[in-house]
Structures are given as C-alpha cells and as structure tokens.
Design a protein around this motif. Structure first.
Motif, PDB file in Angstrom:
ATOM      1  N   ARG A  62       0.873  -1.219  -0.165  1.00 50.93           N
ATOM      2  CA  ARG A  62       0.117   0.120  -0.134  1.00 50.93           C
ATOM      3  C   ARG A  62       0.820   1.359  -0.073  1.00 50.93           C
ATOM      4  O   ARG A  62       0.666   2.266  -0.644  1.00 50.93           O
ATOM      5  CB  ARG A  62      -1.011  -0.017   1.202  1.00 50.93           C
ATOM      6  CG  ARG A  62      -1.723   1.218   1.310  1.00 50.93           C
ATOM      7  CD  ARG A  62      -2.663   1.439   0.187  1.00 50.93           C
ATOM      8  NE  ARG A  62      -3.440   2.748   0.055  1.00 50.93           N
ATOM      9  CZ  ARG A  62      -2.783   3.936  -0.614  1.00 50.93           C
ATOM     10  NH1 ARG A  62      -1.932   3.801  -1.172  1.00 50.93           N
ATOM     11  NH2 ARG A  62      -3.472   4.831  -0.397  1.00 50.93           N
ATOM     12  N   PHE A  63       2.114   1.039   0.638  1.00 51.83           N
ATOM     13  CA  PHE A  63       2.934   2.404   0.547  1.00 51.83           C
ATOM     14  C   PHE A  63       3.356   2.646  -0.532  1.00 51.83           C
ATOM     15  O   PHE A  63       3.681   4.039  -0.832  1.00 51.83           O
ATOM     16  CB  PHE A  63       3.841   2.068   1.746  1.00 51.83           C
ATOM     17  CG  PHE A  63       4.719   3.238   2.183  1.00 51.83           C
ATOM     18  CD1 PHE A  63       4.472   3.980   3.447  1.00 51.83           C
ATOM     19  CD2 PHE A  63       5.955   3.802   1.452  1.00 51.83           C
ATOM     20  CE1 PHE A  63       5.181   4.921   4.007  1.00 51.83           C
ATOM     21  CE2 PHE A  63       6.566   4.996   1.823  1.00 51.83           C
ATOM     22  CZ  PHE A  63       6.229   5.522   3.372  1.00 51.83           C
ATOM     23  N   ASN A  64       3.553   1.871  -1.420  1.00 53.20           N
ATOM     24  CA  ASN A  64       3.914   2.045  -2.873  1.00 53.20           C
ATOM     25  C   ASN A  64       2.981   2.666  -3.653  1.00 53.20           C
ATOM     26  O   ASN A  64       3.334   3.023  -5.016  1.00 53.20           O
ATOM     27  CB  ASN A  64       4.639   0.756  -3.257  1.00 53.20           C
ATOM     28  CG  ASN A  64       6.069   0.899  -2.780  1.00 53.20           C
ATOM     29  OD1 ASN A  64       6.681   1.595  -2.776  1.00 53.20           O
ATOM     30  ND2 ASN A  64       6.428  -0.487  -2.735  1.00 53.20           N
ATOM     31  N   GLN A  65       1.756   2.446  -3.480  1.00 50.94           N
ATOM     32  CA  GLN A  65       0.528   2.852  -4.369  1.00 50.94           C
ATOM     33  C   GLN A  65       0.202   4.305  -4.241  1.00 50.94           C
ATOM     34  O   GLN A  65       0.424   4.932  -3.162  1.00 50.94           O
ATOM     35  CB  GLN A  65      -0.670   1.882  -3.951  1.00 50.94           C
ATOM     36  CG  GLN A  65      -0.644   0.330  -4.316  1.00 50.94           C
ATOM     37  CD  GLN A  65      -1.653  -0.539  -3.615  1.00 50.94           C
ATOM     38  OE1 GLN A  65      -2.507   0.154  -3.279  1.00 50.94           O
ATOM     39  NE2 GLN A  65      -1.586  -1.906  -3.852  1.00 50.94           N
ATOM     40  N   LYS A  66      -0.311   4.936  -5.143  1.00 53.89           N
ATOM     41  CA  LYS A  66      -0.905   6.073  -5.267  1.00 53.89           C
ATOM     42  C   LYS A  66      -2.558   5.866  -5.007  1.00 53.89           C
ATOM     43  O   LYS A  66      -3.120   4.954  -5.155  1.00 53.89           O
ATOM     44  CB  LYS A  66      -0.914   6.583  -6.863  1.00 53.89           C
ATOM     45  CG  LYS A  66       0.613   6.920  -6.893  1.00 53.89           C
ATOM     46  CD  LYS A  66       0.615   7.561  -8.255  1.00 53.89           C
ATOM     47  CE  LYS A  66       2.161   7.889  -8.582  1.00 53.89           C
ATOM     48  NZ  LYS A  66       2.075   8.590 -10.036  1.00 53.89           N
TER      49      LYS A  66
END
Length: 242
Positions: A185-189
């Motif tokens: 999730r941290f890597n997602q926009k």
C-alpha cells in the motif's frame, strides 16, 4: 575519483527542538555552548529501521539480509564460506545484498537526476544539525490521501510560529509513515506529496536547506515535477522520513 553515489541508504537528521540565545555567544566556546544548549536538547531520529522487507520502488526489488560468511580461510580459526558464530569466533556479522542505494530513509542529492549534479560526497556534514520546522498536514491527508503541501499551509504555519528561518530543514508531517509496514500500500497512489509552488516558495522565498517527506516520492504528478525541479536546481531532499 570522488564517490558518485546518488544517495545514501539511511539518513539520520539531528535537529534541535530547543535552542538558546547563548548558542551565538562565541566567548563561551564550543563546550560552553554544548553544556548550555546541546546537552539538554531534544534529538529526533527521523529514519525508519532498515530491514529486508520495506517499501522500495518495485523496479529495484527487495534487499537480502543474511549472516556474514568468511571470504578467506584463516588457519585454525575459520574456513571459506563458514558462518561467523559467537561460540566459535566470538562475534557475528550481517551481510547485505542491496538492489539499490535508494533504500529506506534517504537523502537524494542532485546527482540522482542531474548528470553533473552534486553527489552525496559533496554534501557537507553541516547538514546534520539544523533548525527543524515541521509543517503538519496530516488532518488534510486524512480527508484526501493525495493531498500535497500548498503555499497556504506554509503561510498558516508562519502566521502561528513566525517566519521559517533561512538554512532550516522543513519536514512535512502527513502521517504516511504509519503505513510503512504495509509496503504494498505504501508504494501505491494516491499518497501525500509536496506541491511544486510550495517547494519553490520554501527554497526561493525562505531559503531553506532542504525539506523531507514521508512517502518515497515528492509528488504524484506524471513527471514528478517537484523532484525534477529540486534536483535540477541543485537542491537535495529527504524521502521516506518517519
């Protein structure tokens, strides 16, 4: 030849949360300043712990951690490939295989994007101790996970706290770091960022040293316009701050 590392693996920014007018009194000497100011100052570690599974741009892949093994044989002590152990050798060590230097909390120098830009070895140690300004937008991010710091947020902070001092470090609090363990999730926009006009205001109007943000990128524009502007104009910034 000078090192050409484009960034560092981790960044420990030590900022003073308290200060004293006596810090400018040269007659007291460095020890006097330390005892009156720095000894009782609050030091804040803004880095995330470095671990095998943590957020990183998917194109790089994850790092590998493993016990260090002997690369050479030492007669009567250790053989090639043997793992170091407390019982046999008196110590242990860890070996790291890094897919990139863009790992964890990091300081991006201009060389990350600019071929002739300053590298990590060009950045002086004076970066380590600076006045700290924290601009808090976490409530806005709670309502809009893609919110980017605006000039009006900076002006609101200054209205309450006074003008941002030149040469300071500005950290943008979004609370995005709380999702660090959920690296997918941290890597997602969307994720919170810093708007281009806000960056220009901080650097050109307030002459800050650098800023830091919790996500791994400055903004979510298609061209990463904020990061492009920063690094091509010889400014550094911190990413993945906690």
């Amino acid at each position: 030849m000078k090192k050409c590392l484009s960034m560092v693996v981790t960044l420990s920014i030590v900022c003073l949360a308290a200060a004293s007018a006596s810090a400018g009194d040269a007659s007291k000497g460095l020890w006097g300043v330390y005892q009156e100011v720095f000894m009782d100052a609050k030091y804040i570690d803004l880095t995330h712990a470095f671990e095998p599974v943590q957020p990183v741009w998917p194109g790089f892949g994850q790092a590998t951690f493993k016990p260090a093994t002997a690369g050479n044989k030492i007669e009567g002590y250790i053989d090639v490939g043997q793992q170091f152990e407390y019982e046999k050798h008196g110590f242990v060590a860890t070996a790291y295989e890094l897919t990139t230097d863009q790992y964890g909390t990091q300081l991006d120098p201009p060389a990350h994007w600019e071929k002739m830009g300053a590298t990590i070895s060009d950045i002086p140690a004076t970066y380590a101790v600076r006045p700290l300004v924290v601009i808090d937008v976490h409530q806005k991010v709670a309502g809009d996970s893609g919110y980017h710091l605006q000039v009006e947020d900076i002006q609101a902070w200054e209205k309450k706290n006074g003008r941002i001092p030149a040469g300071s470090v500005v950290m943008v609090r979004s609370d995005w770091h709380k999702g660090w363990a959920n690296w997918e999730r941290f890597n997602q926009k969307p994720f919170p960022g810093v708007g281009l006009e806000a960056l220009k205001f901080l650097h050109l109007q307030r002459n800050i040293l650098f800023h830091g943000h919790e996500p791994l990128d400055t903004d979510t524009t298609p061209t990463l316009e904020g990061e492009y502007w920063l690094l091509h104009n010889q400014f550094a910034h911190a990413e993945g701050a906690g």
